[in-house]
Scaffold this motif. Structure first.
Motif, PDB file in Angstrom:
ATOM      1  N   ARG A 155       7.331   5.315  -6.890  1.00 26.45           N
ATOM      2  CA  ARG A 155       5.959   5.100  -7.021  1.00 26.45           C
ATOM      3  C   ARG A 155       5.461   3.610  -6.594  1.00 26.45           C
ATOM      4  NH1 ARG A 155       5.768   8.500 -11.287  1.00 26.45           N
ATOM      5  NH2 ARG A 155       5.606   6.910 -12.999  1.00 26.45           N
ATOM      6  N   ILE A 156       6.417   2.672  -7.127  1.00 30.67           N
ATOM      7  CA  ILE A 156       5.937   1.347  -6.753  1.00 30.67           C
ATOM      8  C   ILE A 156       6.165   1.097  -5.362  1.00 30.67           C
ATOM      9  CG2 ILE A 156       6.924  -0.987  -7.006  1.00 30.67           C
ATOM     10  CD1 ILE A 156       7.465   0.034 -10.026  1.00 30.67           C
ATOM     11  N   GLY A 157       7.077   1.537  -4.849  1.00 32.31           N
ATOM     12  CA  GLY A 157       7.625   1.310  -3.272  1.00 32.31           C
ATOM     13  C   GLY A 157       6.545   1.950  -2.480  1.00 32.31           C
ATOM     14  N   VAL A 158       6.325   3.405  -2.562  1.00 37.75           N
ATOM     15  CA  VAL A 158       5.415   4.127  -1.759  1.00 37.75           C
ATOM     16  C   VAL A 158       3.885   3.585  -2.030  1.00 37.75           C
ATOM     17  CG1 VAL A 158       4.013   6.290  -1.514  1.00 37.75           C
ATOM     18  CG2 VAL A 158       6.596   6.282  -1.930  1.00 37.75           C
ATOM     19  N   VAL A 159       3.374   3.034  -2.972  1.00 37.97           N
ATOM     20  CA  VAL A 159       2.099   2.402  -3.275  1.00 37.97           C
ATOM     21  C   VAL A 159       1.993   1.177  -2.578  1.00 37.97           C
ATOM     22  CG1 VAL A 159       0.478   1.461  -4.902  1.00 37.97           C
ATOM     23  CG2 VAL A 159       1.580   3.788  -5.369  1.00 37.97           C
ATOM     24  N   THR A 160       3.089   0.157  -2.733  1.00 41.08           N
ATOM     25  CA  THR A 160       3.115  -0.975  -1.990  1.00 41.08           C
ATOM     26  C   THR A 160       3.015  -0.792  -0.514  1.00 41.08           C
ATOM     27  OG1 THR A 160       4.357  -1.893  -3.580  1.00 41.08           O
ATOM     28  CG2 THR A 160       4.457  -3.156  -1.587  1.00 41.08           C
ATOM     29  N   ILE A 161       4.002  -0.005   0.032  1.00 42.86           N
ATOM     30  CA  ILE A 161       4.120   0.249   1.561  1.00 42.86           C
ATOM     31  C   ILE A 161       2.504   0.771   1.997  1.00 42.86           C
ATOM     32  CG2 ILE A 161       4.826   1.554   3.455  1.00 42.86           C
ATOM     33  CD1 ILE A 161       6.408  -1.049   2.626  1.00 42.86           C
ATOM     34  N   LYS A 162       1.944   1.798   1.284  1.00 40.69           N
ATOM     35  CA  LYS A 162       0.748   2.309   1.765  1.00 40.69           C
ATOM     36  C   LYS A 162      -0.298   1.454   1.776  1.00 40.69           C
ATOM     37  CE  LYS A 162      -0.750   6.289   0.102  1.00 40.69           C
ATOM     38  NZ  LYS A 162      -0.915   7.648  -1.039  1.00 40.69           N
ATOM     39  N   ALA A 163      -0.281   0.366   0.900  1.00 39.67           N
ATOM     40  CA  ALA A 163      -1.497  -0.610   0.857  1.00 39.67           C
ATOM     41  C   ALA A 163      -1.313  -1.673   2.037  1.00 39.67           C
ATOM     42  CB  ALA A 163      -1.353  -1.441  -0.598  1.00 39.67           C
ATOM     43  N   LEU A 164      -0.062  -1.847   2.210  1.00 39.28           N
ATOM     44  CA  LEU A 164       0.124  -3.006   3.317  1.00 39.28           C
ATOM     45  C   LEU A 164      -0.042  -2.253   4.649  1.00 39.28           C
ATOM     46  CD1 LEU A 164       3.527  -4.573   2.165  1.00 39.28           C
ATOM     47  CD2 LEU A 164       1.437  -5.593   2.055  1.00 39.28           C
ATOM     48  N   ALA A 165       0.236  -0.987   4.741  1.00 37.41           N
ATOM     49  CA  ALA A 165       0.117  -0.262   6.168  1.00 37.41           C
ATOM     50  C   ALA A 165      -1.421   0.077   6.226  1.00 37.41           C
ATOM     51  CB  ALA A 165       0.871   0.871   6.181  1.00 37.41           C
ATOM     52  N   TYR A 166      -2.257   0.358   5.217  1.00 38.37           N
ATOM     53  CA  TYR A 166      -3.554   0.820   5.552  1.00 38.37           C
ATOM     54  C   TYR A 166      -4.477  -0.607   5.563  1.00 38.37           C
ATOM     55  CZ  TYR A 166      -8.230   1.635   3.862  1.00 38.37           C
ATOM     56  OH  TYR A 166      -9.718   1.724   3.772  1.00 38.37           O
ATOM     57  N   SER A 167      -4.100  -1.816   4.874  1.00 40.74           N
ATOM     58  CA  SER A 167      -4.623  -3.026   5.266  1.00 40.74           C
ATOM     59  C   SER A 167      -4.541  -3.643   6.661  1.00 40.74           C
ATOM     60  CB  SER A 167      -4.376  -4.110   4.239  1.00 40.74           C
ATOM     61  OG  SER A 167      -2.972  -4.533   4.308  1.00 40.74           O
ATOM     62  N   LEU A 168      -3.266  -3.277   7.111  1.00 38.90           N
ATOM     63  CA  LEU A 168      -3.024  -3.733   8.508  1.00 38.90           C
ATOM     64  C   LEU A 168      -3.342  -2.533   9.616  1.00 38.90           C
ATOM     65  CD1 LEU A 168       0.265  -5.677   7.680  1.00 38.90           C
ATOM     66  CD2 LEU A 168      -1.939  -6.594   8.306  1.00 38.90           C
ATOM     67  N   LYS A 169      -3.540  -1.437   9.090  1.00 45.86           N
ATOM     68  CA  LYS A 169      -3.812  -0.042  10.169  1.00 45.86           C
ATOM     69  C   LYS A 169      -2.772  -0.061  10.979  1.00 45.86           C
ATOM     70  CE  LYS A 169      -8.839  -1.097  10.637  1.00 45.86           C
ATOM     71  NZ  LYS A 169      -9.074  -1.986   9.665  1.00 45.86           N
TER      72      LYS A 169
END
Length: 237
Positions: free
Chosen positions: A73-87
């Motif tokens: 969950r930690i890895g998935v949430v982190t990557i989702k947040a970074l990718a979303y913020s940078l589109k």
């Protein structure tokens, strides 16, 4: 193309950067801090090591499991947040796929095996030829005796790797004998570099997804869910 991947499904956490199918940086750590404490510092350190910034990343990737529920969950949430913020697009990679991918071509069956506790393992079976991975059985969380039964159906050499191998070695050797092969000690845990390389391949095959679509791969319920589902004993007489 620049791909950043994280691996947080096991005790060892790692972050890697791949550029055009070449690993240019990777950091692994296994110490007292939790994955939530070290994931962003690891990402920043890995980028800094090659003179890159988050905005330079074209593709983000995460190991999605199976493995530690909290770590995934930690890895998935982190990557989702970074990718979303940078589109940016993302790719989720099976932990077992990544672990099997670290092995060289093998004339037989490859089976990554991670400890799932309670005499169970997370595992799957693969063939790898010409650096191409073919999954023979889907990822599962199974009892070690069921894994042995599946392994025996192949009737050929089987290369086992992962942190559960040493844990169950005596029984595996007793049941499989000369068919059992073990990997080097360095292949106990999955690596973010393998996750990144497989993610880049998925991207080239038009299989990247949006951050909203990235989800963990849980092949069984968590301990808390299993306890909740367990029938309560009737104390009334």
């Amino acid at each position: 193309m620049l791909t950043l991947a994280v691996e947080t499904s096991c005790l060892t956490a790692s972050c890697a950067i791949v550029q055009d199918n070449r690993v240019i940086a990777e950091i692994s750590t296994n110490h007292g801090k939790t994955h939530s404490q070290k994931i962003m510092p690891m990402i920043n350190t890995t980028l800094s090591a090659v003179g890159k910034e988050l905005n330079d990343v074209d593709l983000f990737a995460a190991s999605i499991g199976p493995g530690s529920f909290t770590g995934i969950r930690i890895g998935v949430v982190t990557i989702k947040a970074l990718a979303y913020s940078l589109k940016r697009p993302v790719c989720g990679v099976s932990t077992l796929d990544a672990l099997a991918f670290t092995m060289p071509d093998f004339n037989g069956v490859i089976s990554p095996m991670l400890d799932a506790r309670n005499n169970q393992v997370y595992s799957a079976f693969y063939r790898k030829t010409d650096n191409a991975l073919e999954r023979l059985y889907e990822e599962s969380g199974i009892k070690i005796e069921d894994w042995i039964e599946q392994a025996q159906t192949f009737g050929e050499g089987i290369l086992v790797l992962g942190d559960a191998f040493e844990l169950h070695y005596d029984r595996l050797k007793s049941e499989l004998g000369s068919l059992l092969n073990n990997s080097p000690q360095s292949n106990i845990f999955p690596r973010a570099s393998a996750t990144a390389l497989l993610a880049e391949k998925s991207y080239r095959d038009n299989r990247s997804i949006s951050p909203f679509e990235l989800k963990p791969l849980y092949v069984r319920k968590s301990q808390a869910e299993r306890m909740k589902d367990k029938p309560k004993s009737d104390d009334k007489k």
